[in-house]
Design an enzyme around this catalytic site. Structure first.
Site, PDB file in Angstrom:
ATOM      1  N   CYS A   1     101.102  26.854 -10.684  1.00 56.73           N
ATOM      2  CA  CYS A   1     100.281  25.692 -11.062  1.00 56.73           C
ATOM      3  C   CYS A   1      99.860  25.725 -12.538  1.00 56.73           C
ATOM      4  CB  CYS A   1      99.050  25.590 -10.169  1.00 56.73           C
ATOM      5  SG  CYS A   1      99.476  25.219  -8.468  1.00 56.73           S
TER       6      CYS A   1
ATOM      7  N   ASN B   1      97.473  18.051  -4.925  1.00 55.87           N
ATOM      8  CA  ASN B   1      97.895  19.095  -5.866  1.00 55.87           C
ATOM      9  C   ASN B   1      99.415  19.028  -6.030  1.00 55.87           C
ATOM     10  OD1 ASN B   1      98.579  21.429  -7.216  1.00 55.87           O
ATOM     11  ND2 ASN B   1      97.310  22.797  -5.956  1.00 55.87           N
TER      12      ASN B   1
ATOM     13  N   HIS C   1      93.434  21.334 -13.757  1.00 54.87           N
ATOM     14  CA  HIS C   1      94.416  21.326 -12.671  1.00 54.87           C
ATOM     15  C   HIS C   1      93.747  20.735 -11.424  1.00 54.87           C
ATOM     16  CE1 HIS C   1      97.420  22.430  -9.865  1.00 54.87           C
ATOM     17  NE2 HIS C   1      96.741  23.431  -9.324  1.00 54.87           N
TER      18      HIS C   1
HETATM   19  O1  UT7 Z   1      96.807  25.266  -7.021  1.00 58.35           O
HETATM   20  C1  UT7 Z   1      96.839  26.657  -6.913  1.00 58.35           C
HETATM   21  C2  UT7 Z   1      95.502  27.213  -6.688  1.00 58.35           C
HETATM   22  N1  UT7 Z   1      95.007  26.855  -5.370  1.00 58.35           N
HETATM   23  C3  UT7 Z   1      93.745  26.556  -5.228  1.00 58.35           C
HETATM   24  O2  UT7 Z   1      93.021  26.472  -6.188  1.00 58.35           O
HETATM   25  C4  UT7 Z   1      93.214  26.365  -3.820  1.00 58.35           C
HETATM   26  C5  UT7 Z   1      91.933  27.117  -3.639  1.00 58.35           C
HETATM   27  N2  UT7 Z   1      91.390  27.075  -2.290  1.00 58.35           N
HETATM   28  C6  UT7 Z   1      90.880  25.932  -1.741  1.00 58.35           C
HETATM   29  O3  UT7 Z   1      90.970  24.871  -2.330  1.00 58.35           O
HETATM   30  C7  UT7 Z   1      90.157  26.035  -0.420  1.00 58.35           C
HETATM   31  O4  UT7 Z   1      89.936  27.400  -0.122  1.00 58.35           O
HETATM   32  C8  UT7 Z   1      90.903  25.362   0.758  1.00 58.35           C
HETATM   33  C9  UT7 Z   1      90.881  23.864   0.576  1.00 58.35           C
HETATM   34  C10 UT7 Z   1      92.319  25.868   0.844  1.00 58.35           C
HETATM   35  C11 UT7 Z   1      90.163  25.673   2.068  1.00 58.35           C
HETATM   36  O5  UT7 Z   1      88.802  25.292   1.986  1.00 58.35           O
HETATM   37  P1  UT7 Z   1      87.638  26.307   2.384  1.00 58.35           P
HETATM   38  O6  UT7 Z   1      86.403  25.575   2.238  1.00 58.35           O
HETATM   39  O7  UT7 Z   1      87.832  27.555   1.568  1.00 58.35           O
HETATM   40  O8  UT7 Z   1      87.914  26.530   3.896  1.00 58.35           O
HETATM   41  P2  UT7 Z   1      88.191  27.909   4.668  1.00 58.35           P
HETATM   42  O9  UT7 Z   1      89.598  28.334   4.457  1.00 58.35           O
HETATM   43  O10 UT7 Z   1      87.101  28.877   4.349  1.00 58.35           O
HETATM   44  O11 UT7 Z   1      88.003  27.422   6.148  1.00 58.35           O
HETATM   45  C12 UT7 Z   1      86.721  26.975   6.640  1.00 58.35           C
HETATM   46  C13 UT7 Z   1      86.889  26.458   8.038  1.00 58.35           C
HETATM   47  C14 UT7 Z   1      87.703  27.392   8.933  1.00 58.35           C
HETATM   48  O12 UT7 Z   1      87.158  27.325  10.231  1.00 58.35           O
HETATM   49  P3  UT7 Z   1      86.192  28.488  10.762  1.00 58.35           P
HETATM   50  O13 UT7 Z   1      87.004  29.754  10.680  1.00 58.35           O
HETATM   51  O14 UT7 Z   1      85.033  28.499   9.803  1.00 58.35           O
HETATM   52  O15 UT7 Z   1      85.872  28.044  12.142  1.00 58.35           O
HETATM   53  C15 UT7 Z   1      89.070  26.784   8.959  1.00 58.35           C
HETATM   54  O16 UT7 Z   1      89.787  27.057  10.123  1.00 58.35           O
HETATM   55  O17 UT7 Z   1      87.629  25.214   7.994  1.00 58.35           O
HETATM   56  C16 UT7 Z   1      88.753  25.313   8.886  1.00 58.35           C
HETATM   57  N3  UT7 Z   1      89.813  24.485   8.325  1.00 58.35           N
HETATM   58  C17 UT7 Z   1      89.952  23.180   8.592  1.00 58.35           C
HETATM   59  N4  UT7 Z   1      89.228  22.355   9.373  1.00 58.35           N
HETATM   60  C18 UT7 Z   1      89.621  21.063   9.432  1.00 58.35           C
HETATM   61  C19 UT7 Z   1      90.786  24.871   7.462  1.00 58.35           C
HETATM   62  N5  UT7 Z   1      91.567  23.811   7.168  1.00 58.35           N
HETATM   63  C20 UT7 Z   1      91.060  22.763   7.867  1.00 58.35           C
HETATM   64  C21 UT7 Z   1      91.425  21.409   7.974  1.00 58.35           C
HETATM   65  N6  UT7 Z   1      90.694  20.604   8.762  1.00 58.35           N
HETATM   66  N7  UT7 Z   1      92.490  20.880   7.296  1.00 58.35           N
END
Ligand code: UT7
Length: 334
Positions: free
Chosen positions: A116, A286, A256
């Protein structure tokens, strides 16, 4: 000898017509519009869904528009650099395919891989070719067909990504415009948190890798999020300080487009209101190496000669950085 600066003289872009919205994503995986909008900030993304078309198709469309808008003759192009993680083929380069499709006879071309951060790294790379005095007209492209490496059964990654391409023309000037400064970094310790498991030389394709979705993006989101926020914020603040820039004389920050919460954090750290930050993640998601030029493509008409721009990105590797650009022309080129 007068100092040669590398100035951006035009922008081109392309996004595919097909719109994949959150309603449709919600039918593919267990998610909903509210979660995606609050946790990521993507409403819809563009998908190149015609069979047989790859990244070079979008790169070619963006570069063609760029050449038309800058009135460029194909014979005058010296170099093409394509930043991409989703090349048409492992080899030859997507840039070489682009040379053929654009009818470039006097150029050399190569791909650059920095995930990225690819466009950021490519911009500084081509700026140095211009500064050398030997090259006069360079096309730098950021293009990715992220849908080709996205697992549409994985709710933690599939809402994030989209397809697109953007391109800049970079040329010499002795005026004080263009790519003024950059801070670019790589830390290979990021490998475990964001990568494609199979398809490279360590783990070539097999029935096993296909059956187990090992050709799609693997991301430990929380860890990547943490590093993205701190590294993009720190490096943006560092390049501003190094160049005497602050909230009053920065015209735009171009971050980004990975997550609206990361963009907000960078704006907060820079003490900038969000209307000085280019945002189009809601429309395209993205698009990896394409996010930065696609922002300029969307916001070009608002730009003025002399505007101070800070581009910043973070990606797999980890790779990250910031580039300070003094913009070189007023408004939109048609
Ligand atoms: O471009 C290259 C660099 N990449 C980035 O900069 C991406 C960086 N990371 C992120 O943007 C975020 O970490 C994500 C968008 C990927 C995820 O968001 P988050 O707030 O960090 O969520 P998480 O992975 O901590 O998950 C929180 C909860 C989980 O449930 P539990 O375990 O708390 O019950 C996930 O299972 O949200 C759940 N979850 C979802 N729920 C509904 C994960 N994806 C989804 C979804 N819909 N699509």
């Amino acid at each position: 000898m007068e100092k040669i600066n590398a100035v951006i003289t035009g922008v081109g872009g392309y996004v595919p017509e097909y719109i994949l919205n959150n309603e449709e994503i919600s039918k593919m995986v267990d998610t909903n519009d509210e979660w995606i909008m609050t946790r990521i900030g993507v409403k819809e993304r563009r998908i190149l869904n015609e069979e047989g078309l790859g990244t070079s198709y979008m790169a070619r469309k963006a570069a063609k528009q760029l050449m038309q808008r800058t009135g460029s003759n194909p014979d005058d192009i010296d170099l093409v650099v394509v930043a991409t993680s989703t090349p048409d083929y492992n080899f030859p380069s997507t840039a070489s395919i682009l040379c053929d499709k654009l009818g470039l006879k006097n150029a050399f071309a190569f791909d650059l891989q920095a995930a990225c951060s690819g466009f950021l790294f490519a911009l500084e790379t081509v700026a140095n070719f211009i500064r050398s005095g030997r090259y006069k007209k360079i096309i730098v492209v950021g293009a990715d067909k992220m849908s080709s490496i996205t697992n549409y059964t994985d709710r933690s990654t599939c809402p994030i990504f989209g397809d697109g391409a953007g391109a800049f023309m970079v040329e010499p000037t002795t005026e004080d415009y263009g790519v003024i400064d950059s801070i670019l970094r790589t830390d290979g310790k990021g490998l475990p948190f964001l990568h494609l498991k199979a398809g490279g030389s360590v783990c070539p394709p097999s029935y096993f890798t296909v059956d187990n979705h090992m050709h799609s993006i693997y991301q430990e989101g929380r860890t990547v999020f943490k590093y993205a926020v701190s590294n993009m914020s720190d490096v943006s603040a560092a390049i501003a300080e190094k160049n005497g820039l602050n909230k009053d004389n920065i015209s735009w920050v171009i971050p980004h487009q990975a997550n609206m919460r990361i963009i907000d954090a960078v704006a907060h750290r820079m003490e900038l209101p969000i209307d000085k930050v280019m945002v189009n993640i809601n429309k395209y998601g993205n698009t990896s190496a394409a996010t930065l030029p696609l922002c300029i493509w969307d916001f070009e008409e608002k730009l003025k000669k002399g505007d101070n721009l800070i581009f910043t990105a973070f990606g797999a590797g980890f790779t990250w950085g910031a580039v300070y650009v003094k913009w070189g022309y007023d408004g939109k080129k048609h």
